[in-house]
Design a protein around this motif. Structure first.
Motif, PDB file in Angstrom:
ATOM      1  N   LEU A 110       0.358  -1.438 -12.726  1.00 43.91           N
ATOM      2  CA  LEU A 110       0.195  -1.392 -11.265  1.00 43.91           C
ATOM      3  C   LEU A 110      -0.892  -0.390 -10.870  1.00 43.91           C
ATOM      4  N   TRP A 111      -0.905   0.759 -11.512  1.00 41.66           N
ATOM      5  CA  TRP A 111      -1.899   1.777 -11.197  1.00 41.66           C
ATOM      6  C   TRP A 111      -3.304   1.349 -11.616  1.00 41.66           C
ATOM      7  N   ILE A 112      -3.396   0.683 -12.751  1.00 35.70           N
ATOM      8  CA  ILE A 112      -4.708   0.192 -13.205  1.00 35.70           C
ATOM      9  C   ILE A 112      -5.242  -0.860 -12.241  1.00 35.70           C
ATOM     10  N   ILE A 113      -4.351  -1.765 -11.813  1.00 39.05           N
ATOM     11  CA  ILE A 113      -4.766  -2.810 -10.866  1.00 39.05           C
ATOM     12  C   ILE A 113      -5.210  -2.193  -9.553  1.00 39.05           C
ATOM     13  N   GLU A 114      -4.493  -1.169  -9.081  1.00 37.72           N
ATOM     14  CA  GLU A 114      -4.884  -0.527  -7.823  1.00 37.72           C
ATOM     15  C   GLU A 114      -6.225   0.189  -7.962  1.00 37.72           C
ATOM     16  N   LEU A 115      -6.482   0.743  -9.130  1.00 40.86           N
ATOM     17  CA  LEU A 115      -7.779   1.383  -9.360  1.00 40.86           C
ATOM     18  C   LEU A 115      -8.894   0.345  -9.282  1.00 40.86           C
ATOM     19  N   VAL A 116      -8.697  -0.795  -9.951  1.00 37.35           N
ATOM     20  CA  VAL A 116      -9.687  -1.875  -9.892  1.00 37.35           C
ATOM     21  C   VAL A 116      -9.851  -2.363  -8.461  1.00 37.35           C
ATOM     22  N   ASP A 117      -8.729  -2.488  -7.741  1.00 36.11           N
ATOM     23  CA  ASP A 117      -8.757  -2.946  -6.358  1.00 36.11           C
ATOM     24  C   ASP A 117      -9.549  -1.980  -5.479  1.00 36.11           C
ATOM     25  N   ALA A 118      -9.298  -0.670  -5.650  1.00 30.96           N
ATOM     26  CA  ALA A 118     -10.000   0.339  -4.851  1.00 30.96           C
ATOM     27  C   ALA A 118     -11.504   0.316  -5.135  1.00 30.96           C
ATOM     28  N   ASN A 147      -5.218 -11.697  -2.208  1.00 34.72           N
ATOM     29  CA  ASN A 147      -4.428 -12.617  -3.032  1.00 34.72           C
ATOM     30  C   ASN A 147      -2.928 -12.438  -2.824  1.00 34.72           C
ATOM     31  N   GLY A 148      -2.534 -11.873  -1.684  1.00 37.19           N
ATOM     32  CA  GLY A 148      -1.120 -11.728  -1.391  1.00 37.19           C
ATOM     33  C   GLY A 148      -0.506 -13.026  -0.892  1.00 37.19           C
ATOM     34  N   LEU A 196       1.941  -7.178  -7.679  1.00 40.59           N
ATOM     35  CA  LEU A 196       1.017  -6.348  -8.448  1.00 40.59           C
ATOM     36  C   LEU A 196       0.001  -5.636  -7.568  1.00 40.59           C
ATOM     37  N   LEU A 197      -0.040  -5.986  -6.287  1.00 42.38           N
ATOM     38  CA  LEU A 197      -1.079  -5.482  -5.384  1.00 42.38           C
ATOM     39  C   LEU A 197      -0.486  -4.526  -4.351  1.00 42.38           C
ATOM     40  N   HIS A 198      -1.290  -3.520  -3.963  1.00 37.20           N
ATOM     41  CA  HIS A 198      -0.857  -2.561  -2.948  1.00 37.20           C
ATOM     42  C   HIS A 198      -2.018  -2.267  -2.011  1.00 37.20           C
ATOM     43  N   SER A 199      -1.685  -1.986  -0.769  1.00 34.00           N
ATOM     44  CA  SER A 199      -2.732  -1.832   0.240  1.00 34.00           C
ATOM     45  C   SER A 199      -3.560  -0.573   0.044  1.00 34.00           C
ATOM     46  N   ASN A 200      -2.966   0.477  -0.523  1.00 32.75           N
ATOM     47  CA  ASN A 200      -3.683   1.726  -0.776  1.00 32.75           C
ATOM     48  C   ASN A 200      -2.862   2.563  -1.758  1.00 32.75           C
ATOM     49  N   TRP A 201      -3.390   3.735  -2.085  1.00 33.08           N
ATOM     50  CA  TRP A 201      -2.699   4.598  -3.039  1.00 33.08           C
ATOM     51  C   TRP A 201      -1.362   5.083  -2.500  1.00 33.08           C
ATOM     52  N   GLN A 202      -1.287   5.352  -1.195  1.00 41.24           N
ATOM     53  CA  GLN A 202      -0.027   5.805  -0.612  1.00 41.24           C
ATOM     54  C   GLN A 202       1.062   4.749  -0.765  1.00 41.24           C
ATOM     55  N   HIS A 203       0.678   3.495  -0.560  1.00 38.49           N
ATOM     56  CA  HIS A 203       1.612   2.375  -0.722  1.00 38.49           C
ATOM     57  C   HIS A 203       2.130   2.331  -2.158  1.00 38.49           C
ATOM     58  N   VAL A 209       0.190 -17.479  15.866  1.00 41.19           N
ATOM     59  CA  VAL A 209       0.757 -16.385  15.072  1.00 41.19           C
ATOM     60  C   VAL A 209      -0.356 -15.687  14.294  1.00 41.19           C
ATOM     61  N   VAL A 210      -0.384 -14.361  14.388  1.00 43.91           N
ATOM     62  CA  VAL A 210      -1.359 -13.577  13.638  1.00 43.91           C
ATOM     63  C   VAL A 210      -1.082 -13.731  12.145  1.00 43.91           C
ATOM     64  N   GLU A 211      -2.109 -14.017  11.372  1.00 43.46           N
ATOM     65  CA  GLU A 211      -1.934 -14.240   9.942  1.00 43.46           C
ATOM     66  C   GLU A 211      -1.419 -12.987   9.254  1.00 43.46           C
ATOM     67  N   THR A 212      -0.396 -13.143   8.430  1.00 40.45           N
ATOM     68  CA  THR A 212       0.154 -12.019   7.671  1.00 40.45           C
ATOM     69  C   THR A 212      -0.146 -12.211   6.193  1.00 40.45           C
ATOM     70  N   ASN A 213      -0.246 -11.098   5.497  1.00 41.24           N
ATOM     71  CA  ASN A 213      -0.554 -11.108   4.070  1.00 41.24           C
ATOM     72  C   ASN A 213       0.378 -10.098   3.400  1.00 41.24           C
ATOM     73  N   HIS A 214       1.339 -10.593   2.636  1.00 40.31           N
ATOM     74  CA  HIS A 214       2.385  -9.744   2.071  1.00 40.31           C
ATOM     75  C   HIS A 214       2.016  -9.332   0.650  1.00 40.31           C
ATOM     76  N   ILE A 215       1.926  -8.018   0.417  1.00 41.99           N
ATOM     77  CA  ILE A 215       1.632  -7.498  -0.913  1.00 41.99           C
ATOM     78  C   ILE A 215       2.538  -6.304  -1.196  1.00 41.99           C
ATOM     79  N   GLY A 216       2.660  -5.957  -2.463  1.00 43.10           N
ATOM     80  CA  GLY A 216       3.432  -4.787  -2.850  1.00 43.10           C
ATOM     81  C   GLY A 216       4.636  -5.130  -3.713  1.00 43.10           C
ATOM     82  N   ALA A 217       5.051  -4.154  -4.516  1.00 42.76           N
ATOM     83  CA  ALA A 217       6.169  -4.344  -5.438  1.00 42.76           C
ATOM     84  C   ALA A 217       7.518  -4.100  -4.782  1.00 42.76           C
TER      85      ALA A 217
END
Length: 231
Positions: free
Chosen positions: A39-47, A56-57, A74-81, A134-142
């Motif tokens: 998860l951390w590696i993926i977030e690093l690549v994402d950032a 891709n949520g 596998l995806l997170h909006s930011n490091w805090q997430h 409806v405003v488009e939503t995109n759900h990500i996170g573990a």
């Protein structure tokens, strides 16, 4: 589901001449730490990519949004997430592995897929509208996966009727039970729909994967004579 294994802490040595088998807790610890590291590696690549992966949520009720069922946890909006999800994932994921690695894998797959599909179906519920659209939503996170692990641990022991697993469930409920409020509608931008669907999938996974114990209990009950019917 046909999954066997009763959990616990098998760590006995194998036959003479063979290397000792790693204890369950060691294998479980390595497994969940490796998952969180991914998860951390993926977030690093994402950032580094300007958060392009986040698209891709799960986008509810959109055909191309179904791919998010596979990738959203596998995806997170930011490091805090990600940081907010890291400790619960490590603790609950590790406790999950103590029920047996095969059960951990099967439960995770059930929660991942069914929780994701549920989010795809209801993810727009409560979303704001703009000119009637409806405003488009995109759900990500573990977090959906974490909620599934949480409810699995809470109810699994009550299905298996095993003291250790009941104790684990009670302790988990006491420590993490308050976060179950996250299944209720709240702040826009927090996927309560993903939390709810993950939690429901966790209960279903616990019921399905406790099948061997439930069937064994039924066989024992059937083979025990009723003292009131004994002549």
């Amino acid at each position: 589901m046909g999954v066997t294994g009763t959990g616990g802490y098998p760590g006995s040595s194998g036959p003479p001449g063979r290397s000792a088998k790693r204890p369950t807790w060691v294998v479980g610890g390595i497994t969940i730490v490796s998952f969180v590291a991914v998860l951390w590696i993926i977030e690093l690549v994402d950032a580094l990519s300007g958060h392009r992966l986040d698209s891709n949520g799960i986008r509810p009720l959109e055909t191309d949004g179904l791919v998010g069922v596979l990738f959203a946890p596998l995806l997170h909006s930011n490091w805090q997430h990600l940081i907010a999800n890291t400790v619960p994932a490590l603790v609950l994921g590790f406790l999950m592995t103590l029920a047996g690695l095969s059960r951990f894998i099967f439960a995770t797959v059930i929660i991942w897929i069914l929780g994701g599909l549920g989010t795809w179906l209801i993810g727009n519920v409560g979303a704001p509208t703009y000119h009637g659209v409806v405003v488009e939503t995109n759900h990500i996170g573990a977090s959906g996966l974490i909620f599934g692990w949480l409810t699995f641990l809470i109810v699994f022991g009550f299905f298996t009727r095993k003291v250790w697993e009941i104790v684990v469930g009670v302790v988990v409920l006491f420590v993490y039970g308050s976060i179950l409020l996250g299944v209720l509608p709240g702040t826009f931008g927090v996927s309560w729909q993903g939390h709810l669907c993950g939690a429901l999938a966790g209960v279903l996974a616990a019921y399905l994967l406790s099948g061997p114990e439930r069937k064994a209990r039924e066989r024992r009950r059937a083979s025990t004579p009723n003292p009131y019917l004994t002549p």
